[in-house]
Design a protein around this motif. Sequence first.
Motif, PDB file in Angstrom:
ATOM      1  N   ALA A 148       0.833  -1.207   0.000  1.00  0.00           N
ATOM      2  CA  ALA A 148       0.000   0.000   0.000  1.00  0.00           C
ATOM      3  C   ALA A 148       0.869   1.259   0.000  1.00  0.00           C
ATOM      4  O   ALA A 148       0.581   2.229  -0.722  1.00  0.00           O
ATOM      5  N   LYS A 149       1.945   1.246   0.782  1.00  0.00           N
ATOM      6  CA  LYS A 149       2.852   2.407   0.813  1.00  0.00           C
ATOM      7  C   LYS A 149       3.512   2.621  -0.551  1.00  0.00           C
ATOM      8  O   LYS A 149       3.660   3.754  -1.020  1.00  0.00           O
ATOM      9  N   ALA A 150       3.926   1.495  -1.184  1.00  0.00           N
ATOM     10  CA  ALA A 150       4.558   1.598  -2.512  1.00  0.00           C
ATOM     11  C   ALA A 150       3.557   2.129  -3.540  1.00  0.00           C
ATOM     12  O   ALA A 150       3.896   2.945  -4.393  1.00  0.00           O
ATOM     13  N   GLY A 151       2.295   1.671  -3.432  1.00  0.00           N
ATOM     14  CA  GLY A 151       1.254   2.156  -4.352  1.00  0.00           C
ATOM     15  C   GLY A 151       1.033   3.650  -4.198  1.00  0.00           C
ATOM     16  O   GLY A 151       0.861   4.377  -5.190  1.00  0.00           O
ATOM     17  N   ALA A 152       1.038   4.140  -2.951  1.00  0.00           N
ATOM     18  CA  ALA A 152       0.868   5.574  -2.706  1.00  0.00           C
ATOM     19  C   ALA A 152       2.044   6.360  -3.274  1.00  0.00           C
ATOM     20  O   ALA A 152       1.867   7.436  -3.860  1.00  0.00           O
ATOM     21  N   THR A 153       3.255   5.809  -3.117  1.00  0.00           N
ATOM     22  CA  THR A 153       4.459   6.481  -3.626  1.00  0.00           C
ATOM     23  C   THR A 153       4.422   6.584  -5.154  1.00  0.00           C
ATOM     24  O   THR A 153       4.740   7.634  -5.733  1.00  0.00           O
ATOM     25  N   ILE A 154       4.033   5.487  -5.824  1.00  0.00           N
ATOM     26  CA  ILE A 154       3.960   5.473  -7.293  1.00  0.00           C
ATOM     27  C   ILE A 154       2.947   6.502  -7.800  1.00  0.00           C
ATOM     28  O   ILE A 154       3.182   7.205  -8.784  1.00  0.00           O
ATOM     29  N   ASN A 155       1.819   6.609  -7.103  1.00  0.00           N
ATOM     30  CA  ASN A 155       0.783   7.566  -7.503  1.00  0.00           C
ATOM     31  C   ASN A 155       1.058   8.983  -7.007  1.00  0.00           C
ATOM     32  O   ASN A 155       0.288   9.902  -7.296  1.00  0.00           O
ATOM     33  N   ASP A 156       2.143   9.142  -6.242  1.00  0.00           N
ATOM     34  CA  ASP A 156       2.563  10.440  -5.724  1.00  0.00           C
ATOM     35  C   ASP A 156       1.459  11.098  -4.889  1.00  0.00           C
ATOM     36  O   ASP A 156       1.145  12.278  -5.047  1.00  0.00           O
ATOM     37  N   ILE A 157       0.850  10.300  -3.993  1.00  0.00           N
ATOM     38  CA  ILE A 157      -0.181  10.813  -3.092  1.00  0.00           C
ATOM     39  C   ILE A 157       0.095  10.288  -1.683  1.00  0.00           C
ATOM     40  O   ILE A 157       0.790   9.284  -1.521  1.00  0.00           O
ATOM     41  N   PRO A 158      -0.435  10.953  -0.666  1.00  0.00           N
ATOM     42  CA  PRO A 158      -0.238  10.452   0.704  1.00  0.00           C
ATOM     43  C   PRO A 158      -0.915   9.095   0.891  1.00  0.00           C
ATOM     44  O   PRO A 158      -1.876   8.761   0.188  1.00  0.00           O
ATOM     45  N   LEU A 159      -0.435   8.326   1.857  1.00  0.00           N
ATOM     46  CA  LEU A 159      -0.979   6.993   2.098  1.00  0.00           C
ATOM     47  C   LEU A 159      -2.465   7.048   2.451  1.00  0.00           C
ATOM     48  O   LEU A 159      -3.246   6.203   1.987  1.00  0.00           O
ATOM     49  N   TYR A 160      -2.887   8.032   3.242  1.00  0.00           N
ATOM     50  CA  TYR A 160      -4.305   8.092   3.641  1.00  0.00           C
ATOM     51  C   TYR A 160      -5.219   8.286   2.433  1.00  0.00           C
ATOM     52  O   TYR A 160      -6.307   7.712   2.347  1.00  0.00           O
ATOM     53  N   LEU A 161      -4.767   9.088   1.456  1.00  0.00           N
ATOM     54  CA  LEU A 161      -5.576   9.302   0.248  1.00  0.00           C
ATOM     55  C   LEU A 161      -5.599   8.046  -0.617  1.00  0.00           C
ATOM     56  O   LEU A 161      -6.632   7.683  -1.187  1.00  0.00           O
ATOM     57  N   HIS A 162      -4.462   7.355  -0.695  1.00  0.00           N
ATOM     58  CA  HIS A 162      -4.389   6.099  -1.459  1.00  0.00           C
ATOM     59  C   HIS A 162      -5.358   5.067  -0.872  1.00  0.00           C
ATOM     60  O   HIS A 162      -6.077   4.377  -1.605  1.00  0.00           O
TER      61      HIS A 162
END
Length: 498
Positions: A135-149
Amino acid sequence: MSSHSHVSENASPEITEGDEKERNDSVTTAVEWVNESLNTMLRDLKPTDQCEIDKMLGEYFRKKVEEKEIQKEEEEEAAPLSCAPSAPSAPSGKKKAAKPGKKTSSTERTLPPAEPIEPVLCGSLAIGGTSLAVAKAGATINDIPLYLHIALLKYNQDSPKEMTLPRPMITLLNCEKFSPAKLKLVKEVMLIPPAQLSLRQGIERVLDIQKEVMRLLEPAGKVPSPQLADSKKGKAHNTGKKAPPPALKRVSHLGCLITGWDNLEQPLLLMQTACNNIGLELGTDMCLAINCAAHELMDYVKGKYEILTGTFKSPDEMVDMYVELINKFPSLIALVDPLRKEDRQQWNNICCALGSKCYLIAEDAATNISKIKIDQNMNVPLCSGVVLKYINQTKVSDLIEFTGLLDGQRHITILGSPDGESSDDSLVDLAVGLGARFIKLGGLSRGERVTKYNRLLAIEEELAKNRTLRSEANFEFPDFAEETQPGKEASDIIPPPE
Protein backbone atom coordinates in the motif's frame (compact mmCIF):
# COMPACT_ATOMS: atom_id res chain seq x y z
CA MET A 1 4.39 -4.34 12.07
CA SER A 2 3.02 -4.62 15.58
CA SER A 3 3.53 -7.74 17.67
CA HIS A 4 0.48 -9.77 18.65
CA SER A 5 1.79 -10.22 22.18
CA HIS A 6 -0.08 -8.71 25.10
CA VAL A 7 2.17 -6.50 27.20
CA SER A 8 1.96 -7.28 30.91
CA GLU A 9 4.12 -5.00 33.03
CA ASN A 10 3.79 -7.13 36.19
CA ALA A 11 4.45 -10.50 34.57
CA SER A 12 6.90 -12.96 36.08
CA PRO A 13 10.40 -13.20 34.54
CA GLU A 14 9.56 -16.66 33.14
CA ILE A 15 6.48 -15.37 31.30
CA THR A 16 8.35 -12.29 30.04
CA GLU A 17 11.19 -14.47 28.77
CA GLY A 18 8.72 -16.82 27.04
CA ASP A 19 6.93 -13.90 25.34
CA GLU A 20 10.23 -12.43 24.20
CA LYS A 21 11.30 -15.76 22.66
CA GLU A 22 7.91 -16.10 20.93
CA ARG A 23 8.21 -12.59 19.46
CA ASN A 24 11.79 -13.22 18.30
CA ASP A 25 10.80 -16.51 16.63
CA SER A 26 7.82 -14.86 14.93
CA VAL A 27 9.90 -11.96 13.59
CA THR A 28 12.70 -14.28 12.40
CA THR A 29 10.21 -16.50 10.55
CA ALA A 30 8.44 -13.45 9.06
CA VAL A 31 11.74 -12.07 7.73
CA GLU A 32 12.51 -15.46 6.14
CA TRP A 33 9.12 -15.49 4.39
CA VAL A 34 9.64 -11.93 3.08
CA ASN A 35 13.21 -12.45 1.88
CA GLU A 36 12.55 -15.81 0.22
CA SER A 37 9.11 -17.05 -0.90
CA LEU A 38 7.18 -13.73 -0.80
CA ASN A 39 10.03 -11.97 -2.60
CA THR A 40 9.83 -14.50 -5.44
CA MET A 41 6.02 -14.60 -5.52
CA LEU A 42 5.47 -10.82 -5.70
CA ARG A 43 8.33 -9.87 -8.05
CA ASP A 44 7.23 -7.85 -11.12
CA LEU A 45 3.69 -7.29 -9.80
CA LYS A 46 2.28 -3.74 -9.65
CA PRO A 47 1.95 -2.34 -6.10
CA THR A 48 -1.20 -0.51 -7.24
CA ASP A 49 -2.99 -3.90 -7.56
CA GLN A 50 -3.60 -4.08 -3.81
CA CYS A 51 -6.62 -6.38 -3.97
CA GLU A 52 -4.95 -8.95 -6.22
CA ILE A 53 -1.75 -9.02 -4.18
CA ASP A 54 -3.71 -9.36 -0.92
CA LYS A 55 -5.53 -12.38 -2.40
CA MET A 56 -2.15 -13.97 -3.14
CA LEU A 57 -0.95 -13.20 0.38
CA GLY A 58 -4.10 -14.76 1.80
CA GLU A 59 -3.63 -17.92 -0.25
CA TYR A 60 0.03 -18.11 0.79
CA PHE A 61 -0.95 -17.82 4.45
CA ARG A 62 -3.66 -20.47 4.09
CA LYS A 63 -1.06 -22.93 2.74
CA LYS A 64 1.27 -22.13 5.65
CA VAL A 65 -1.56 -22.89 8.10
CA GLU A 66 -2.23 -26.22 6.35
CA GLU A 67 1.48 -27.10 6.47
CA LYS A 68 1.51 -26.35 10.20
CA GLU A 69 -1.54 -28.58 10.78
CA ILE A 70 0.02 -31.47 8.86
CA GLN A 71 3.26 -31.04 10.81
CA LYS A 72 1.31 -31.08 14.09
CA GLU A 73 -0.52 -34.30 13.10
CA GLU A 74 2.77 -35.99 12.20
CA GLU A 75 4.30 -34.96 15.53
CA GLU A 76 1.28 -36.34 17.42
CA GLU A 77 1.48 -39.66 15.53
CA ALA A 78 5.20 -39.94 16.27
CA ALA A 79 4.67 -39.22 19.99
CA PRO A 80 5.14 -42.19 22.41
CA LEU A 81 1.96 -44.22 23.01
CA SER A 82 2.34 -43.85 26.79
CA CYS A 83 1.43 -40.17 26.45
CA ALA A 84 -1.96 -40.92 24.87
CA PRO A 85 -4.02 -41.97 27.94
CA SER A 86 -3.05 -38.94 30.00
CA ALA A 87 -6.08 -36.87 30.98
CA PRO A 88 -6.29 -33.51 29.20
CA SER A 89 -6.12 -30.47 31.41
CA ALA A 90 -9.28 -28.42 31.70
CA PRO A 91 -9.34 -25.26 29.52
CA SER A 92 -8.61 -22.18 31.57
CA GLY A 93 -11.76 -20.51 30.26
CA LYS A 94 -14.17 -23.15 31.64
CA LYS A 95 -15.55 -23.18 35.15
CA LYS A 96 -14.44 -25.83 37.60
CA ALA A 97 -17.11 -28.32 38.60
CA ALA A 98 -18.97 -27.49 41.79
CA LYS A 99 -18.40 -29.69 44.82
CA PRO A 100 -21.14 -32.24 45.64
CA GLY A 101 -23.88 -30.76 47.78
CA LYS A 102 -22.86 -27.19 47.00
CA LYS A 103 -25.65 -24.97 45.71
CA THR A 104 -25.03 -23.18 42.45
CA SER A 105 -27.10 -20.30 41.14
CA SER A 106 -28.70 -20.41 37.71
CA THR A 107 -26.40 -17.53 36.66
CA GLU A 108 -23.32 -19.62 37.42
CA ARG A 109 -24.75 -22.71 35.73
CA THR A 110 -25.60 -20.91 32.48
CA LEU A 111 -22.45 -18.76 32.24
CA PRO A 112 -21.04 -19.17 28.71
CA PRO A 113 -17.43 -20.39 28.87
CA ALA A 114 -14.67 -18.27 27.39
CA GLU A 115 -13.96 -18.94 23.74
CA PRO A 116 -10.55 -20.55 23.15
CA ILE A 117 -7.78 -18.15 22.23
CA GLU A 118 -7.19 -18.13 18.49
CA PRO A 119 -3.71 -19.55 17.82
CA VAL A 120 -1.27 -17.21 16.07
CA LEU A 121 0.89 -18.76 13.38
CA CYS A 122 4.59 -18.02 13.81
CA GLY A 123 5.62 -15.61 11.03
CA SER A 124 2.12 -14.22 10.38
CA LEU A 125 3.49 -10.67 10.83
CA ALA A 126 4.94 -11.03 7.32
CA ILE A 127 1.47 -11.03 5.74
CA GLY A 128 0.24 -7.82 7.37
CA GLY A 129 3.63 -6.15 6.98
CA THR A 130 3.88 -7.01 3.27
CA SER A 131 0.32 -5.85 2.57
CA LEU A 132 1.04 -2.51 4.24
CA ALA A 133 4.36 -2.18 2.37
CA VAL A 134 2.51 -2.73 -0.93
CA ALA A 135 0.00 0.00 0.00
CA LYS A 136 2.85 2.41 0.81
CA ALA A 137 4.56 1.60 -2.51
CA GLY A 138 1.25 2.16 -4.35
CA ALA A 139 0.87 5.57 -2.71
CA THR A 140 4.46 6.48 -3.63
CA ILE A 141 3.96 5.47 -7.29
CA ASN A 142 0.78 7.57 -7.50
CA ASP A 143 2.56 10.44 -5.72
CA ILE A 144 -0.18 10.81 -3.09
CA PRO A 145 -0.24 10.45 0.70
CA LEU A 146 -0.98 6.99 2.10
CA TYR A 147 -4.30 8.09 3.64
CA LEU A 148 -5.58 9.30 0.25
CA HIS A 149 -4.39 6.10 -1.46
CA ILE A 150 -6.34 4.04 1.13
CA ALA A 151 -9.45 6.20 0.60
CA LEU A 152 -9.22 5.68 -3.19
CA LEU A 153 -8.92 1.91 -2.68
CA LYS A 154 -11.97 1.89 -0.38
CA TYR A 155 -14.18 4.02 -2.62
CA ASN A 156 -13.12 2.45 -5.96
CA GLN A 157 -10.87 5.29 -7.11
CA ASP A 158 -13.51 7.98 -6.53
CA SER A 159 -11.45 10.83 -5.14
CA PRO A 160 -13.15 12.20 -2.01
CA LYS A 161 -13.80 15.95 -2.20
CA GLU A 162 -13.58 16.26 1.57
CA MET A 163 -12.28 14.08 4.38
CA THR A 164 -13.01 13.95 8.10
CA LEU A 165 -10.45 13.10 10.74
CA PRO A 166 -10.97 10.50 13.48
CA ARG A 167 -11.38 11.94 16.97
CA PRO A 168 -8.59 10.75 19.27
CA MET A 169 -9.42 8.72 22.39
CA ILE A 170 -6.50 9.91 24.54
CA THR A 171 -5.57 7.78 27.56
CA LEU A 172 -4.84 9.85 30.64
CA LEU A 173 -4.68 7.15 33.34
CA ASN A 174 -3.90 3.45 33.29
CA CYS A 175 -5.43 2.01 36.45
CA GLU A 176 -3.42 -0.50 38.45
CA LYS A 177 -4.97 -3.97 38.47
CA PHE A 178 -2.53 -6.10 40.42
CA SER A 179 -2.19 -4.49 43.86
CA PRO A 180 -4.68 -5.58 46.57
CA ALA A 181 -7.67 -3.27 47.14
CA LYS A 182 -6.97 -1.35 43.95
CA LEU A 183 -9.49 -0.71 41.20
CA LYS A 184 -9.62 -3.55 38.69
CA LEU A 185 -12.53 -2.68 36.43
CA VAL A 186 -11.09 0.37 34.67
CA LYS A 187 -8.06 -0.36 32.52
CA GLU A 188 -7.94 3.10 30.90
CA VAL A 189 -9.50 6.47 31.59
CA MET A 190 -9.66 8.37 28.29
CA LEU A 191 -10.54 11.87 27.14
CA ILE A 192 -12.24 12.66 23.82
CA PRO A 193 -12.07 16.28 22.60
CA PRO A 194 -15.45 17.63 21.37
CA ALA A 195 -16.13 18.00 17.64
CA GLN A 196 -16.06 21.82 17.67
CA LEU A 197 -12.33 21.82 18.47
CA SER A 198 -9.59 21.20 15.94
CA LEU A 199 -7.33 18.24 16.74
CA ARG A 200 -4.54 20.59 17.75
CA GLN A 201 -6.85 22.51 20.10
CA GLY A 202 -8.20 19.23 21.50
CA ILE A 203 -4.77 17.79 22.24
CA GLU A 204 -3.62 21.06 23.83
CA ARG A 205 -6.70 20.99 26.06
CA VAL A 206 -5.99 17.39 27.08
CA LEU A 207 -2.42 18.39 27.96
CA ASP A 208 -3.80 21.14 30.22
CA ILE A 209 -6.08 18.63 31.97
CA GLN A 210 -3.20 16.14 32.28
CA LYS A 211 -1.03 18.80 33.91
CA GLU A 212 -3.77 19.56 36.46
CA VAL A 213 -4.36 15.85 37.15
CA MET A 214 -0.66 15.38 37.87
CA ARG A 215 -0.78 18.36 40.23
CA LEU A 216 -3.75 16.84 42.09
CA LEU A 217 -1.99 13.49 42.35
CA GLU A 218 1.27 15.03 43.54
CA PRO A 219 1.68 14.27 47.27
CA ALA A 220 2.28 17.41 49.35
CA GLY A 221 4.93 16.43 51.90
CA LYS A 222 4.12 12.72 51.37
CA VAL A 223 0.45 13.35 52.26
CA PRO A 224 -2.14 12.68 49.53
CA SER A 225 -3.83 15.73 48.07
CA PRO A 226 -6.97 16.74 50.02
CA GLN A 227 -9.08 16.70 46.87
CA LEU A 228 -8.49 12.95 46.60
CA ALA A 229 -8.68 12.01 50.28
CA ASP A 230 -12.34 12.88 50.80
CA SER A 231 -13.76 9.36 50.82
CA LYS A 232 -14.21 7.34 54.00
CA LYS A 233 -11.80 4.73 52.70
CA GLY A 234 -9.29 7.41 51.87
CA LYS A 235 -9.38 8.74 55.46
CA ALA A 236 -9.07 5.26 56.88
CA HIS A 237 -5.95 4.60 54.87
CA ASN A 238 -4.28 7.69 56.36
CA THR A 239 -4.32 6.24 59.87
CA GLY A 240 -1.35 4.26 61.12
CA LYS A 241 1.04 3.56 58.26
CA LYS A 242 1.46 6.27 55.69
CA ALA A 243 -0.55 5.52 52.55
CA PRO A 244 1.32 5.52 49.24
CA PRO A 245 0.40 8.41 46.94
CA PRO A 246 -2.30 7.57 44.37
CA ALA A 247 0.08 8.25 41.47
CA LEU A 248 2.69 5.52 41.33
CA LYS A 249 5.18 7.66 39.38
CA ARG A 250 5.35 5.07 36.63
CA VAL A 251 4.48 5.51 32.97
CA SER A 252 2.50 2.66 31.45
CA HIS A 253 3.31 1.10 28.08
CA LEU A 254 0.13 2.97 27.03
CA GLY A 255 2.04 6.25 27.49
CA CYS A 256 0.23 7.55 30.58
CA LEU A 257 0.42 7.51 34.38
CA ILE A 258 -0.32 4.28 36.24
CA THR A 259 -2.47 4.79 39.29
CA GLY A 260 -4.93 2.95 41.54
CA TRP A 261 -8.25 3.66 43.26
CA ASP A 262 -10.67 2.29 45.84
CA ASN A 263 -13.89 2.59 43.81
CA LEU A 264 -15.09 3.11 40.27
CA GLU A 265 -16.11 6.74 40.67
CA GLN A 266 -12.82 8.11 42.02
CA PRO A 267 -10.95 8.47 38.69
CA LEU A 268 -14.04 10.07 37.11
CA LEU A 269 -14.38 12.51 40.02
CA LEU A 270 -10.68 13.29 39.64
CA MET A 271 -11.28 14.25 35.98
CA GLN A 272 -14.23 16.37 37.04
CA THR A 273 -12.15 18.19 39.67
CA ALA A 274 -9.26 18.76 37.24
CA CYS A 275 -11.58 20.23 34.60
CA ASN A 276 -13.37 22.46 37.12
CA ASN A 277 -10.05 23.78 38.42
CA ILE A 278 -9.02 25.03 34.96
CA GLY A 279 -12.46 26.36 34.02
CA LEU A 280 -13.66 23.49 31.79
CA GLU A 281 -16.95 21.62 31.94
CA LEU A 282 -16.99 17.87 31.40
CA GLY A 283 -19.50 16.86 28.73
CA THR A 284 -19.25 20.24 26.97
CA ASP A 285 -15.55 21.15 26.81
CA MET A 286 -14.27 17.54 27.07
CA CYS A 287 -15.84 14.07 27.05
CA LEU A 288 -14.90 10.95 29.02
CA ALA A 289 -14.49 7.32 27.98
CA ILE A 290 -13.31 4.24 29.87
CA ASN A 291 -11.84 0.95 28.72
CA CYS A 292 -13.32 -1.58 31.14
CA ALA A 293 -11.50 -4.65 29.73
CA ALA A 294 -14.11 -6.79 31.50
CA HIS A 295 -12.89 -10.01 29.84
CA GLU A 296 -9.77 -9.83 32.02
CA LEU A 297 -11.78 -9.84 35.27
CA MET A 298 -14.00 -12.94 35.04
CA ASP A 299 -13.70 -15.45 37.88
CA TYR A 300 -14.89 -18.67 36.22
CA VAL A 301 -15.17 -20.54 39.53
CA LYS A 302 -17.70 -18.04 40.91
CA GLY A 303 -19.14 -17.23 37.49
CA LYS A 304 -18.85 -13.50 38.20
CA TYR A 305 -16.67 -10.48 37.42
CA GLU A 306 -14.27 -9.46 40.19
CA ILE A 307 -14.48 -5.70 39.71
CA LEU A 308 -12.54 -5.02 42.93
CA THR A 309 -10.58 -7.39 45.11
CA GLY A 310 -13.28 -9.48 46.82
CA THR A 311 -16.16 -7.66 45.09
CA PHE A 312 -18.04 -9.79 42.57
CA LYS A 313 -20.87 -8.98 40.15
CA SER A 314 -22.88 -11.18 37.82
CA PRO A 315 -23.21 -10.14 34.13
CA ASP A 316 -26.73 -8.79 34.84
CA GLU A 317 -25.46 -6.82 37.84
CA MET A 318 -22.72 -5.36 35.61
CA VAL A 319 -25.39 -3.92 33.29
CA ASP A 320 -27.19 -2.30 36.24
CA MET A 321 -23.89 -0.88 37.50
CA TYR A 322 -23.11 0.74 34.13
CA VAL A 323 -26.62 2.22 33.88
CA GLU A 324 -26.14 3.84 37.30
CA LEU A 325 -22.67 5.10 36.32
CA ILE A 326 -23.81 6.71 33.04
CA ASN A 327 -26.77 8.37 34.81
CA LYS A 328 -24.34 9.84 37.36
CA PHE A 329 -21.67 10.82 34.79
CA PRO A 330 -23.46 11.87 31.55
CA SER A 331 -20.11 13.16 30.24
CA LEU A 332 -19.07 9.48 29.87
CA ILE A 333 -19.79 8.88 26.17
CA ALA A 334 -18.01 5.55 25.53
CA LEU A 335 -17.55 2.22 27.30
CA VAL A 336 -15.01 -0.15 25.73
CA ASP A 337 -15.46 -3.87 26.51
CA PRO A 338 -17.95 -3.38 29.38
CA LEU A 339 -18.65 -7.14 29.21
CA ARG A 340 -17.07 -10.30 27.82
CA LYS A 341 -17.93 -11.01 24.18
CA GLU A 342 -19.56 -14.29 25.31
CA ASP A 343 -22.23 -12.45 27.35
CA ARG A 344 -24.39 -11.77 24.31
CA GLN A 345 -27.70 -11.34 26.16
CA GLN A 346 -26.15 -8.76 28.50
CA TRP A 347 -24.70 -6.88 25.51
CA ASN A 348 -28.24 -6.74 24.10
CA ASN A 349 -29.53 -5.51 27.46
CA ILE A 350 -26.90 -2.80 27.85
CA CYS A 351 -27.46 -1.60 24.26
CA CYS A 352 -31.20 -1.34 25.07
CA ALA A 353 -30.52 0.59 28.28
CA LEU A 354 -27.61 2.83 27.27
CA GLY A 355 -27.30 2.71 23.46
CA SER A 356 -28.90 6.15 23.05
CA LYS A 357 -26.63 7.72 25.71
CA CYS A 358 -23.12 6.46 24.92
CA TYR A 359 -21.07 4.30 22.56
CA LEU A 360 -20.80 0.65 23.63
CA ILE A 361 -17.65 -0.59 21.94
CA ALA A 362 -16.27 -4.10 21.50
CA GLU A 363 -12.49 -4.45 21.31
CA ASP A 364 -11.65 -7.97 22.48
CA ALA A 365 -14.29 -9.45 20.13
CA ALA A 366 -12.61 -8.02 17.01
CA THR A 367 -9.06 -9.28 17.56
CA ASN A 368 -8.95 -11.50 14.48
CA ILE A 369 -10.35 -9.40 11.60
CA SER A 370 -9.72 -12.04 8.94
CA LYS A 371 -11.62 -14.66 10.95
CA ILE A 372 -14.58 -12.35 11.61
CA LYS A 373 -14.77 -11.38 7.93
CA ILE A 374 -14.89 -15.00 6.74
CA ASP A 375 -16.82 -16.77 9.47
CA GLN A 376 -20.35 -15.45 9.96
CA ASN A 377 -20.71 -17.43 13.21
CA MET A 378 -18.03 -15.49 15.08
CA ASN A 379 -19.21 -14.33 18.48
CA VAL A 380 -19.36 -10.58 17.90
CA PRO A 381 -21.94 -9.02 20.23
CA LEU A 382 -24.49 -6.35 19.47
CA CYS A 383 -22.70 -3.02 19.99
CA SER A 384 -22.23 0.54 18.73
CA GLY A 385 -18.94 -0.25 17.02
CA VAL A 386 -15.64 -2.11 17.25
CA VAL A 387 -11.94 -1.39 17.76
CA LEU A 388 -9.89 -2.81 14.89
CA LYS A 389 -6.16 -3.49 15.24
CA TYR A 390 -3.77 -3.99 12.36
CA ILE A 391 -1.77 -7.05 13.46
CA ASN A 392 -0.47 -10.41 12.21
CA GLN A 393 -2.08 -11.70 8.98
CA THR A 394 -4.59 -8.83 8.67
CA LYS A 395 -4.34 -7.29 5.20
CA VAL A 396 -5.21 -3.79 3.99
CA SER A 397 -8.03 -5.30 1.88
CA ASP A 398 -9.46 -6.93 5.02
CA LEU A 399 -9.66 -3.55 6.75
CA ILE A 400 -11.29 -1.96 3.70
CA GLU A 401 -13.89 -4.71 3.38
CA PHE A 402 -14.62 -4.96 7.09
CA THR A 403 -15.02 -1.18 7.60
CA GLY A 404 -17.33 -1.18 4.57
CA LEU A 405 -19.52 -3.76 6.34
CA LEU A 406 -19.52 -1.65 9.50
CA ASP A 407 -20.43 1.49 7.52
CA GLY A 408 -23.33 -0.37 5.92
CA GLN A 409 -24.65 -1.35 9.33
CA ARG A 410 -24.26 2.23 10.65
CA HIS A 411 -21.72 1.13 13.23
CA ILE A 412 -18.68 3.20 14.09
CA THR A 413 -15.12 2.10 13.38
CA ILE A 414 -12.28 2.74 15.82
CA LEU A 415 -8.71 1.94 14.83
CA GLY A 416 -6.67 0.98 17.88
CA SER A 417 -2.99 0.83 18.61
CA PRO A 418 -1.91 -2.69 19.71
CA ASP A 419 0.07 -3.33 22.90
CA GLY A 420 3.26 -4.43 21.13
CA GLU A 421 3.42 -1.17 19.19
CA SER A 422 6.18 0.19 16.93
CA SER A 423 7.02 3.78 15.97
CA ASP A 424 5.54 3.39 12.48
CA ASP A 425 2.75 5.97 12.02
CA SER A 426 0.86 4.20 9.20
CA LEU A 427 -2.04 3.38 11.54
CA VAL A 428 -3.06 7.07 11.42
CA ASP A 429 -3.14 7.10 7.61
CA LEU A 430 -5.20 3.90 7.66
CA ALA A 431 -7.68 5.45 10.11
CA VAL A 432 -8.07 8.64 8.03
CA GLY A 433 -8.32 6.79 4.70
CA LEU A 434 -10.85 4.27 6.03
CA GLY A 435 -13.00 7.02 7.55
CA ALA A 436 -12.73 5.74 11.15
CA ARG A 437 -14.80 7.69 13.67
CA PHE A 438 -12.22 7.41 16.46
CA ILE A 439 -8.57 6.47 16.81
CA LYS A 440 -7.29 4.93 20.05
CA LEU A 441 -3.56 5.59 20.38
CA GLY A 442 -2.92 5.59 24.13
CA GLY A 443 -1.37 8.47 26.08
CA LEU A 444 0.65 11.52 25.09
CA SER A 445 4.01 10.04 26.15
CA ARG A 446 6.45 7.47 24.65
CA GLY A 447 7.82 7.82 21.14
CA GLU A 448 5.74 5.07 19.52
CA ARG A 449 2.57 6.95 20.54
CA VAL A 450 3.69 10.57 20.15
CA THR A 451 4.81 9.95 16.56
CA LYS A 452 1.23 8.95 15.68
CA TYR A 453 -0.31 12.02 17.29
CA ASN A 454 2.19 14.14 15.35
CA ARG A 455 1.15 12.40 12.11
CA LEU A 456 -2.51 13.09 12.91
CA LEU A 457 -1.73 16.80 13.39
CA ALA A 458 0.28 16.88 10.14
CA ILE A 459 -2.65 15.40 8.17
CA GLU A 460 -5.01 17.95 9.72
CA GLU A 461 -2.73 20.80 8.58
CA GLU A 462 -2.45 19.28 5.09
CA LEU A 463 -6.20 18.86 4.63
CA ALA A 464 -6.88 22.35 5.99
CA LYS A 465 -4.31 23.80 3.59
CA ASN A 466 -5.91 21.97 0.65
CA ARG A 467 -9.39 23.00 1.86
CA THR A 468 -10.51 19.36 1.91
CA LEU A 469 -11.04 19.08 5.68
CA ARG A 470 -14.71 18.52 6.50
CA SER A 471 -15.87 19.58 9.94
CA GLU A 472 -17.43 16.86 12.07
CA ALA A 473 -20.93 16.62 13.41
CA ASN A 474 -21.48 16.23 17.13
CA PHE A 475 -21.43 12.75 18.62
CA GLU A 476 -24.48 10.75 17.52
CA PHE A 477 -25.33 7.45 19.17
CA PRO A 478 -26.85 4.59 17.15
CA ASP A 479 -30.51 3.74 17.68
CA PHE A 480 -31.03 0.15 18.81
CA ALA A 481 -34.82 0.52 19.14
CA GLU A 482 -35.71 -1.32 15.90
CA GLU A 483 -33.21 -4.12 16.51
CA THR A 484 -34.57 -4.85 19.99
CA GLN A 485 -38.31 -4.73 19.36
CA PRO A 486 -40.26 -7.62 20.94
CA GLY A 487 -40.41 -10.61 18.65
CA LYS A 488 -37.32 -9.55 16.72
CA GLU A 489 -33.95 -11.18 17.15
CA ALA A 490 -31.20 -8.69 18.00
CA SER A 491 -28.89 -8.77 14.99
CA ASP A 492 -25.14 -9.02 15.07
CA ILE A 493 -23.05 -6.20 13.73
CA ILE A 494 -21.90 -8.37 10.83
CA PRO A 495 -24.58 -9.48 8.37
CA PRO A 496 -24.35 -13.02 6.94
CA PRO A 497 -22.79 -13.11 3.46
CA GLU A 498 -25.24 -12.96 0.55
